[in-house]
Design a protein around this motif. Sequence first.
Motif, PDB file in Angstrom:
ATOM      1  N   ASP B  43       1.004  -1.226   0.243  1.00 45.21           N
ATOM      2  CA  ASP B  43      -0.169  -0.503  -0.197  1.00 45.21           C
ATOM      3  C   ASP B  43       0.596   1.199   0.193  1.00 45.21           C
ATOM      4  N   ALA B  44       2.246   1.038   0.862  1.00 44.94           N
ATOM      5  CA  ALA B  44       2.795   2.693   1.273  1.00 44.94           C
ATOM      6  C   ALA B  44       3.262   3.507  -0.242  1.00 44.94           C
ATOM      7  N   LEU B  46       2.630   1.740  -3.269  1.00 49.08           N
ATOM      8  CA  LEU B  46       1.118   2.278  -4.195  1.00 49.08           C
ATOM      9  C   LEU B  46       0.897   3.995  -4.002  1.00 49.08           C
ATOM     10  N   ALA B  47       0.306   3.836  -3.133  1.00 48.65           N
ATOM     11  CA  ALA B  47       0.345   5.617  -1.920  1.00 48.65           C
ATOM     12  C   ALA B  47       1.116   6.674  -3.153  1.00 48.65           C
ATOM     13  N   ARG B  48       2.802   6.223  -2.769  1.00 47.11           N
ATOM     14  CA  ARG B  48       3.555   7.053  -4.012  1.00 47.11           C
ATOM     15  C   ARG B  48       3.540   7.429  -5.094  1.00 47.11           C
ATOM     16  N   VAL B  49       3.493   5.893  -5.919  1.00 38.71           N
ATOM     17  CA  VAL B  49       2.827   5.921  -7.131  1.00 38.71           C
ATOM     18  C   VAL B  49       1.885   6.919  -7.940  1.00 38.71           C
ATOM     19  N   LEU B  50       1.147   6.610  -7.192  1.00 42.10           N
ATOM     20  CA  LEU B  50      -0.814   7.152  -7.227  1.00 42.10           C
ATOM     21  C   LEU B  50       0.003   9.190  -6.964  1.00 42.10           C
ATOM     22  N   THR B  51       1.169   9.023  -5.983  1.00 43.40           N
ATOM     23  CA  THR B  51       0.670   9.999  -5.550  1.00 43.40           C
ATOM     24  C   THR B  51       1.581  11.134  -6.311  1.00 43.40           C
ATOM     25  N   ALA B  52       2.562  10.440  -6.781  1.00 41.08           N
ATOM     26  CA  ALA B  52       3.752  11.242  -7.900  1.00 41.08           C
ATOM     27  C   ALA B  52       2.346  11.338  -9.243  1.00 41.08           C
ATOM     28  N   ALA B 154       7.007   7.062 -11.645  1.00 42.48           N
ATOM     29  CA  ALA B 154       7.093   6.625  -9.908  1.00 42.48           C
ATOM     30  C   ALA B 154       7.022   4.846 -10.301  1.00 42.48           C
TER      31      ALA B 154
END
Lengths: 249, 249
Positions: B43-44, B46-52, B154
Amino acid sequence: MTEHEAAIQGDDALAEADRLGLYRVLLSRRDVRGQFLPDPIDDAVLARVLTAAHFAPSVGFMQPWSFILVRSPQVRGRIKAAFEAANTEAASMFDGDKAAVYRSLKLEGILEAPLNICVTCDRDRVGPVVLGRTHIPTMDLYSTVCAVQNLWLAARAEGLGLGWVSIISEPALKEILGLPERVVPVAYLCLGKVSHFFAQPELESRGWRKRLPLADLVSLDRWEGERDEALAAELDRAQAAAEGGGIIP
Amino acid sequence: MTEHEAAIQGDDALAEADRLGLYRVLLSRRDVRGQFLPDPIDDAVLARVLTAAHFAPSVGFMQPWSFILVRSPQVRGRIKAAFEAANTEAASMFDGDKAAVYRSLKLEGILEAPLNICVTCDRDRVGPVVLGRTHIPTMDLYSTVCAVQNLWLAARAEGLGLGWVSIISEPALKEILGLPERVVPVAYLCLGKVSHFFAQPELESRGWRKRLPLADLVSLDRWEGERDEALAAELDRAQAAAEGGGIIP
């Protein structure tokens, strides 16, 4: 082992420094309109930035893009006039407070930036049938936008500001730059060294619109589908980190 | 000092390591179809990739994108069937040698990748009048593509492969995912850990098309305008370096 298999890289893990570098560049990228310096861009730097664009993904490996480097003051003057005409029309479309803020915004750096670049898409570069474009005909335009985003990130990594001028009519752009019918001017960009980069997007700091909560934009399996609460918490955390200091930990 | 000026960063130079990191990520990014591993994505990460993706540029700070995470095997089965139908049509459009190569290519990883993501564009997210979209109506679609490219880079930085599935009909995608009329499914992506990344784009190593010489795609001041020979030499050098080892010096 086939020739194809021989092309496989043995060790393709990137270093932690590369991962953090990508995020730092990506989060500090801005749409620059007002901070350009007149210094010329070094040829080697410009070559790296254009190479970054050229290594973007493209549908069917079509590479539909071209790059027109606009240096001529005369051509830039015509582009600026086309922007002014469009911007006058645009300003009249906003009401009340928005109209006043709109008129106060600087929305292009056409004459101040040392270089303008028009990134185009030749829709007929490889003939009418393109692998991967058979069912979604806009895929070649999308590939060209991927090249623009690569160019933008490479510019930021090189310390160059970039602004995308979209308040201009496509027919005017095509006429001024002599584009054939089949070629679309996807992006008109202003590029150059800058005095500084803003910490936030200008439209955010000027109160035009707020950054949306990312967790509200993510759902499962369908439009407005369920929310995964554990993931939403991670999204909130990553967004707060990105807004706070430009690094996603 | 105004509140707006206070938003300006004092020191905004990026480190040399960040610059090189950006280029390493950008040049080793691939469109992945066949090397997915079934491991779930943290999850962490995936969250970084979506934030990018969410920190991509958007016209008028519109942020028109949403992200539908497709995990359901049933929904994926319907997407796969829609791909198969389109791919059969697509294969019939190529002749001779190209037809044989086309049929031998693996063009999606819908069922093998641990996650699919549909990135959509809500054309009415902020109402009909959008700053910067007044004259080029496709600017919101282009913004969404910038988010896709950020997501892709990302993902590569996190060691995840990503493939863009474009051989599918938009109406089928909209129906399966329940998208309202105003929402465009800009990109359907397969994401996950991979056994390895290819050194070259698969369509290049399989002989589908060659990488074009970048210097031939750059001209001055107008379509098919003059060539700057000093810059062309730098472009040749940068392209050769990028092709050779994935680093632009």
